[in-house]
Design an enzyme around this catalytic site. Structure first.
Site, PDB file in Angstrom:
ATOM      1  N   CYS A   1      -2.285   4.947  -4.708  1.00 38.53           N
ATOM      2  CA  CYS A   1      -2.939   3.634  -4.825  1.00 38.53           C
ATOM      3  C   CYS A   1      -3.958   3.633  -5.963  1.00 38.53           C
ATOM      4  O   CYS A   1      -4.011   2.690  -6.752  1.00 38.53           O
ATOM      5  CB  CYS A   1      -3.633   3.252  -3.514  1.00 38.53           C
TER       6      CYS A   1
ATOM      7  N   HIS B   1       0.851  -1.184   0.000  1.00 38.21           N
ATOM      8  CA  HIS B   1       0.000   0.000   0.000  1.00 38.21           C
ATOM      9  C   HIS B   1       0.888   1.235   0.000  1.00 38.21           C
ATOM     10  O   HIS B   1       1.962   1.232   0.606  1.00 38.21           O
ATOM     11  CB  HIS B   1      -0.918   0.009   1.223  1.00 38.21           C
TER      12      HIS B   1
END
Length: 109
Positions: free
Chosen positions: A34, A22
């Protein structure tokens, strides 16, 4: 950090890619890094399938996307697949240039 590994064969063609982790650029739902990586990678997979008829092997779970291109494609199909995947790599490298502390791309053979 988002880690991307692009695997090429001896002929420098992309065989597979894996994206994990992430970005932690912002809170979930507001993380443009992201979102950008997801849009580019999923868009490339969808384009490969839609424009070439090739269905890559996909593994997807939370924080992981793995895509493997089938072997032994006809040359004209392989050229199209590779062009789409190289476009994906360029887009991901553009994101990496701007947000390098949140995304890392590695190439391997």
């Amino acid at each position: 950090m988002i880690e991307i590994t692009v695997t090429r064969n001896k002929s420098e063609m992309i065989q597979s890619f894996a994206i994990s982790g992430h970005a932690f650029f912002a809170e979930r739902g507001n993380d443009i890094v992201c979102a950008g990586v997801s849009a580019v990678s999923v868009g490339a997979i969808n384009a490969v399938h839609s424009l070439t008829g090739v269905t890559p092997e996909i593994e997807q779970e939370s924080g992981l996307l793995r895509c493997i291109i089938p072997e032994h494609l006809p040359d004209h199909t392989q050229e199209k697949v590779q062009l789409l995947l190289e476009g994906m790599v360029v887009s991901l490298q553009t994101i990496e240039e701007q947000y390098g502390q949140h995304i890392k791309i590695t190439f391997k053979k």
